[in-house]
Write a protein that holds these residues in place. Structure first.
Motif, PDB file in Angstrom:
ATOM      1  N   PRO A 183       0.793  -1.231   0.000  1.00 17.68           N
ATOM      2  CA  PRO A 183       0.000   0.000   0.000  1.00 17.68           C
ATOM      3  C   PRO A 183       0.826   1.282   0.000  1.00 17.68           C
ATOM      4  O   PRO A 183       0.466   2.245  -0.671  1.00 17.68           O
ATOM      5  N   GLY A 184       1.920   1.312   0.716  1.00  9.83           N
ATOM      6  CA  GLY A 184       2.741   2.523   0.771  1.00  9.83           C
ATOM      7  C   GLY A 184       3.306   2.892  -0.590  1.00  9.83           C
ATOM      8  O   GLY A 184       3.219   4.044  -1.023  1.00  9.83           O
ATOM      9  N   TRP A 185       3.879   1.926  -1.277  1.00  6.11           N
ATOM     10  CA  TRP A 185       4.449   2.190  -2.595  1.00  6.11           C
ATOM     11  C   TRP A 185       3.351   2.483  -3.609  1.00  6.11           C
ATOM     12  O   TRP A 185       3.468   3.407  -4.421  1.00  6.11           O
ATOM     13  N   ALA A 186       2.278   1.710  -3.567  1.00  2.00           N
ATOM     14  CA  ALA A 186       1.199   1.862  -4.546  1.00  2.00           C
ATOM     15  C   ALA A 186       0.554   3.238  -4.472  1.00  2.00           C
ATOM     16  O   ALA A 186       0.095   3.768  -5.487  1.00  2.00           O
ATOM     17  N   ALA A 187       0.546   3.831  -3.294  1.00  2.18           N
ATOM     18  CA  ALA A 187      -0.076   5.146  -3.127  1.00  2.18           C
ATOM     19  C   ALA A 187       0.623   6.229  -3.938  1.00  2.18           C
ATOM     20  O   ALA A 187       0.004   7.233  -4.295  1.00  2.18           O
TER      21      ALA A 187
END
Length: 90
Positions: free
Chosen positions: A51-55
């Motif tokens: 989730p952190g990278w995808a954001a």
């Protein structure tokens, strides 16, 4: 599996996935009604796993990441729902 709409294919796939959930490292539902919906399903997978990278990543990078993850991690089940004729054409 394939057949006419409304005969229970989705329900059967759901029951299979539930019954065999321990047999797979990942079970993911792909809405395959259109190429855009497939990409959206893959970006959702990316958001779930990283989730952190995808954001902060763009859509194409997210799709590529999901495809690469699937390549590197065996034992998954993808259920393609709402597949239209365009996907099955030669």
């Amino acid at each position: 599996m394939h057949g006419l709409g409304g005969i229970g294919k989705t329900t059967l796939a759901l029951h299979y996935a539930h019954r065999h959930r321990t047999d797979y490292t990942l079970i993911w539902w792909i809405n395959a009604a259109s190429p855009d919906e497939i990409e959206t399903s893959l970006t959702t997978l990316t958001h779930t796993l990283v989730p952190g990278w995808a954001a902060t990543a763009g859509r194409s990078a997210q799709v590529a990441w999901a495809m690469q993850w699937l390549t590197w991690h065996p034992g998954w089940l993808l259920i393609h729902d709402n597949v239209e004729d365009w996907l099955c054409s030669p």
